[in-house]
Design a protein around this motif. Structure first.
Motif, short mmCIF file in Angstrom:
data_model
loop_
_atom_site.label_atom_id
_atom_site.label_comp_id
_atom_site.label_asym_id
_atom_site.label_seq_id
_atom_site.Cartn_x
_atom_site.Cartn_y
_atom_site.Cartn_z
N LEU A 1 31.81 39.39 51.17
CA LEU A 1 32.81 40.04 52.01
C LEU A 1 33.03 41.24 50.42
O LEU A 1 32.96 40.09 49.13
CB LEU A 1 32.92 38.33 51.44
CG LEU A 1 33.41 37.52 52.37
CD1 LEU A 1 33.48 36.01 52.25
CD2 LEU A 1 32.71 38.07 53.76
N LYS A 2 33.55 42.81 50.82
CA LYS A 2 34.50 42.90 50.12
C LYS A 2 35.67 43.79 50.12
O LYS A 2 36.24 44.52 49.29
CB LYS A 2 33.35 44.10 50.73
CG LYS A 2 31.78 43.27 49.68
CD LYS A 2 31.01 45.75 49.46
CE LYS A 2 29.43 44.61 49.10
NZ LYS A 2 28.81 45.87 48.32
N LEU A 3 36.79 42.26 51.19
CA LEU A 3 37.68 43.01 51.81
C LEU A 3 38.41 41.95 51.22
O LEU A 3 38.61 41.03 51.21
CB LEU A 3 38.36 43.65 53.16
CG LEU A 3 37.18 44.28 53.42
CD1 LEU A 3 37.64 44.83 54.44
CD2 LEU A 3 37.58 46.13 52.61
N PRO A 4 39.80 42.43 50.78
CA PRO A 4 41.06 41.00 50.54
C PRO A 4 40.91 39.92 51.58
O PRO A 4 41.37 39.15 51.68
CB PRO A 4 42.55 41.17 50.41
CG PRO A 4 41.59 43.16 49.22
CD PRO A 4 40.27 43.28 50.50
N LYS A 5 41.62 40.88 52.79
CA LYS A 5 41.47 40.22 53.86
C LYS A 5 40.50 38.92 53.96
O LYS A 5 41.24 37.99 54.88
CB LYS A 5 41.76 40.97 55.09
CG LYS A 5 40.05 41.97 55.70
CD LYS A 5 40.97 42.75 57.04
CE LYS A 5 39.36 43.44 57.71
NZ LYS A 5 40.17 44.52 58.43
N GLU A 6 38.90 39.47 54.26
CA GLU A 6 37.99 38.93 54.41
C GLU A 6 38.29 36.88 53.53
O GLU A 6 38.16 36.09 53.79
CB GLU A 6 36.99 39.48 54.32
CG GLU A 6 36.97 40.99 55.21
CD GLU A 6 35.28 40.76 54.53
OE1 GLU A 6 34.66 41.09 55.40
OE2 GLU A 6 34.95 41.55 53.21
N TYR A 7 38.76 37.33 52.15
CA TYR A 7 39.52 35.88 51.73
C TYR A 7 40.31 35.62 51.57
O TYR A 7 39.86 34.26 51.53
CB TYR A 7 39.19 36.98 50.02
CG TYR A 7 37.65 36.89 49.27
CD1 TYR A 7 36.98 36.13 48.62
CD2 TYR A 7 36.95 38.16 49.81
CE1 TYR A 7 35.80 36.38 48.20
CE2 TYR A 7 35.80 38.74 49.03
CZ TYR A 7 35.37 37.49 48.64
OH TYR A 7 33.38 38.20 47.99
N ALA A 8 41.55 36.61 52.39
CA ALA A 8 42.51 35.80 52.62
C ALA A 8 42.96 34.83 53.78
O ALA A 8 42.92 33.91 54.03
CB ALA A 8 43.17 36.53 53.00
N GLU A 9 41.44 35.47 53.93
CA GLU A 9 41.57 34.46 55.23
C GLU A 9 40.80 33.01 55.57
O GLU A 9 41.26 31.83 55.51
CB GLU A 9 40.51 34.30 56.61
CG GLU A 9 40.30 34.29 58.18
CD GLU A 9 39.18 35.15 59.17
OE1 GLU A 9 38.50 35.05 60.13
OE2 GLU A 9 39.09 36.38 58.88
N LEU A 10 39.53 33.39 54.53
CA LEU A 10 39.25 31.99 53.77
C LEU A 10 40.15 30.71 53.19
O LEU A 10 39.90 29.89 53.11
CB LEU A 10 38.28 32.00 53.04
CG LEU A 10 36.80 32.63 54.04
CD1 LEU A 10 35.32 33.26 52.11
CD2 LEU A 10 35.94 32.03 54.64
N LEU A 11 41.16 31.93 52.56
CA LEU A 11 41.80 30.48 51.55
C LEU A 11 43.52 30.04 52.86
O LEU A 11 43.85 29.84 52.14
CB LEU A 11 42.89 31.75 50.87
CG LEU A 11 40.93 31.99 49.63
CD1 LEU A 11 42.30 33.13 48.53
CD2 LEU A 11 41.28 30.11 48.51
#
Length: 288
Positions: A200-210
């Motif tokens: 996972l290398k994009l902020p949007k992917e982590y934002a979704e998990l958070l």
């Protein structure tokens, strides 16, 4: 994974397969473990308080000057080496993650301590004058308790260690005035990066998990770290690239593949943008 970077566990330093903690005066530790001046990794948590000495050390390729009344903390997996000048002394404590698991109901307690974040700027702390008697006294307690055979010895060591951690946490923590929710959110983001930075290398992917928006995540990182979320992710990938590059048995293409880059060329461009040099130049400089 190929590796020629020494990785030490507590058992290899104590010659006892049952040890979860090592407590020692630092000068004695250095006299026994002379090979720790070359770059190496630990599989355990590690802290040193300097009372004498000078020179430098590097933690994850960041240079840090060594001086008395300084304490530093490291988490498992960081790359480390020393270059001391003159007589060096103090205290050293190595302990495994399992050492506290049976003692604390909060499994992630250590992760909440700012100096165990893996961020070098938060992990090297100069002890102020009004604490330069209190902090060494706690280390002396630990040394004496460790040398004895009192009832509930391990629990007393854990209790003194926690007292030490809390005392150091109160020393000008830059996150003191940050709402607890924001600090917890940031630490959760950092933990997710640690687990997923190759995929996972994009902020949007982590934002979704958070369960927050990418804009919220960017604002949080900018306010607390001074850089956007994307840069936090890229910094972690670049750090792992540096750790892998000092292993000369690994080819550049192998490293690119391990970090999930589409090809060697893309990895080289990414690394040069992050580190300012090509992977080959970084490897040559650190080999020398």
């Amino acid at each position: 994974m190929k590796t020629n970077i020494p990785v030490y566990d507590i058992c290899s330093l104590t010659n006892n397969s049952k040890d979860d903690i090592l407590i020692s005066r630092f000068a004695h530790y250095l006299s026994v473990h002379k090979n720790l001046f070359i770059p190496h990794k630990h599989s355990f948590y590690h802290l040193v308080y300097f009372t004498q000495g000078g020179g430098s050390q590097t933690i994850d390729f960041e240079y840090v000057a060594v001086k008395p009344d300084q304490i530093y903390f490291m988490i498992p997996g960081q790359v480390h080496n020393w270059d001391f000048e003159g007589h060096v002394d103090g205290y050293i404590i190595n302990f495994s993650a399992a050492f506290f698991q049976s003692f604390l109901l909060k499994a992630g307690y250590l992760d909440e301590l700012p100096f165990f974040s893996g961020i070098v700027a938060d992990s090297v702390i100069d002890i102020p004058a009004d604490m330069q008697t209190i902090i060494p006294a706690l280390f002396e307690e630990l040394v004496k308790e460790n040398a004895g055979e009192q009832l509930l010895k391990a629990d007393m060591i854990r209790a003194i260690l926690l007292k030490l951690f809390i005392a150091v946490s109160r020393l000008g923590n830059k996150h003191d005035n940050v709402p607890a929710y924001n600090y917890t959110l940031l630490r959760n983001f950092q933990k997710l990066i640690e687990k997923n930075y190759t995929t996972l290398k994009l902020p949007k992917e982590y934002a979704e998990l958070l369960f927050i928006t990418p804009n919220h995540l960017n604002a949080l990182c900018s306010a607390m770290l001074g850089i956007p979320a994307g840069e936090v992710i890229r910094n972690r990938i670049a750090l792992e690239a540096k750790r892998l590059l000092i292993n000369r048995e690994l080819g550049i293409a192998e490293i690119a593949d391990q970090l999930n880059f589409a090809d060697n060329s893309y990895f080289t461009k990414f690394f040069k943008k992050q580190a300012g040099v090509t992977p080959e130049e970084f490897r040559k400089h650190n080999h020398n």
